[in-house]
Design an enzyme around this catalytic site. Structure first.
Site, PDB file in Angstrom:
ATOM      1  N   TRP A 183     -12.089 -10.263   8.403  1.00  6.60           N
ATOM      2  CA  TRP A 183     -11.331 -10.892   9.465  1.00  6.60           C
ATOM      3  C   TRP A 183     -10.892 -12.258   8.980  1.00  6.60           C
ATOM      4  CZ3 TRP A 183     -16.058  -8.891   9.160  1.00  6.60           C
ATOM      5  CH2 TRP A 183     -16.180  -7.563   9.564  1.00  6.60           C
ATOM      6  N   HIS A 222       0.406   4.023  -2.773  1.00  4.40           N
ATOM      7  CA  HIS A 222       0.004   5.393  -2.457  1.00  4.40           C
ATOM      8  C   HIS A 222       1.087   6.409  -2.795  1.00  4.40           C
ATOM      9  CE1 HIS A 222      -3.903   5.155   0.061  1.00  4.40           C
ATOM     10  NE2 HIS A 222      -3.931   4.378  -1.006  1.00  4.40           N
ATOM     11  N   ARG A 245       0.831  -1.205   0.000  1.00  6.47           N
ATOM     12  CA  ARG A 245       0.000   0.000   0.000  1.00  6.47           C
ATOM     13  C   ARG A 245       0.869   1.260   0.000  1.00  6.47           C
ATOM     14  NH1 ARG A 245      -4.653   2.771   3.295  1.00  6.47           N
ATOM     15  NH2 ARG A 245      -5.971   3.169   1.476  1.00  6.47           N
TER      16      ARG A 245
END
Ligand code: HEM
Ligand SMILES: O=C1CCNc2c1cnc1ccccc21
Length: 290
Positions: free
Chosen positions: A188, A49, A45
């Site tokens: 989860w 980003h 990530r």
């Protein structure tokens, strides 16, 4: 704006493989992070980003200048939680002060994809740290509460077509959402730390129900406790996207091939590489018997 890759003649493949190995060993070592998901997903990530601020219209943003190191970019709500990834990288920067932030953050993302059994992703050095005043304004990263037209339009700014957009979103096979970061919750059960085509299989095989989560945000939930963002689910609402989702769900190799090429493209958006710039394909720890 023009960003020319600066080839560092003093550094060779071995120097970068050493950094790759240091990151990979740290991912292996610090396996308890985020409920034993580990640092792999958040490193992917961070690289994404760092690159996702790119705008093809004026060639601004992107990974080149390493502006993710500045507080303005870190204050973009879309970057909530990435401080953990930057903290992970701090000791690496100390040990290898010669690497730029842009090169390190993108190298870390490539390392994470490969160490989590994903495809080999080519990587080229040469990003140069730029001054704070070159940091792009906040607001260029995508917002999950949107549908297919938004997704198509967003990826067009990164010069990505439908196939590339679907493949890139396939990285959501990794990790999970965190209420405190993005206001989305879960999954989860399926929050995994191995790079596979399961995101596409989940999209097609689970029963999805759009509902408000406990932070008051809309998300799709499944009976097994899986979740999808609205921008994830958009990929099965749009007929052109759906066709590609089905291909990748049924052919992991096709997904890997497309992801490998468009992830490199994402991490290199906006950078001009001189013809003598080297291209590296790093060995995994397993391949080096480490
Ligand atoms: C429309 C485009 C996208 C949107 C709206 C989006 C949104 C999000 C959100 C809201 C989260 C949860 C963050 C948190 O709560 O910690 C997330 C996580 C993540 N995203 Fe995306 N994303 C997009 C595209 C991508 C792309 C292109 C990649 C990489 C190629 C990517 C890789 C990841 C990964 C690996 C995580 C898990 C991080 C973790 O477990 O800490 N995403 N994304
Ligand atoms: O179906 C999955 C697998 C586990 N991780 C995610 C899924 C779907 N959407 C996501 C969106 C953001 C982060 C992780 C996931």
């Amino acid at each position: 704006v023009v960003h020319i890759a600066a080839v560092n003649k003093d550094r060779s493949f071995d120097d970068y493989q050493r950094i790759y190995n240091t990151i990979a060993e740290k991912i292996r070592e610090e396996d308890e992070y985020d409920g034993y998901i580990g640092y792999g997903p958040i490193l992917v990530r961070l690289g994404w980003h760092s690159s996702g601020t790119y705008d093809k219209n004026d060639n601004t943003g992107g990974s080149y200048g390493g502006t993710m190191r500045f507080k303005l970019e870190q204050s973009d709500g879309a970057n909530n939680g990435l401080g953990n990834a930057r903290a992970f990288m701090e000791p690496i920067l100390k040990e290898f002060p010669w690497i730029s932030h842009g090169d390190l953050y993108t190298l870390g993302a490539v390392c994470a994809v490969q160490e989590l059994q994903g495809p080999k992703v080519k990587w080229r050095p040469g990003r140069v740290d730029m001054p704070e005043d070159t940091t792009p304004k906040n607001g260029r990263l995508p917002d999950a509460a949107n549908g297919a037209d938004y997704v198509r339009n967003f990826y067009a700014r990164l010069n990505m077509n439908d196939r590339e957009a679907v493949a890139l979103t396939g990285a959501h096979c990794l990790g999970r959402t965190h209420l405190k970061n993005s206001g989305f919750d879960g999954p989860w059960g399926a929050a995994s730390n191995s790079f596979t085509n399961e995101f596409f299989v989940n999209l097609l095989n689970e029963q999805w129900k759009l509902q408000k989560n406990k932070a008051g945000n809309m998300q799709y939930d499944s009976p097994k406790g899986y979740m999808m963002l609205e921008t994830d689910y958009a990929l099965v609402q749009d007929p052109a996207y759906l066709k590609i989702v089905k291909e990748f769900a049924n052919n992991e190799g096709a997904f890997f091939k497309e992801f490998a090429s468009c992830f490199q493209k994402l991490l290199e958006n906006g950078i001009d590489y001189p013809k003598d710039a080297p291209t590296y394909v790093f060995k995994t720890l397993d391949e080096q018997d480490l």
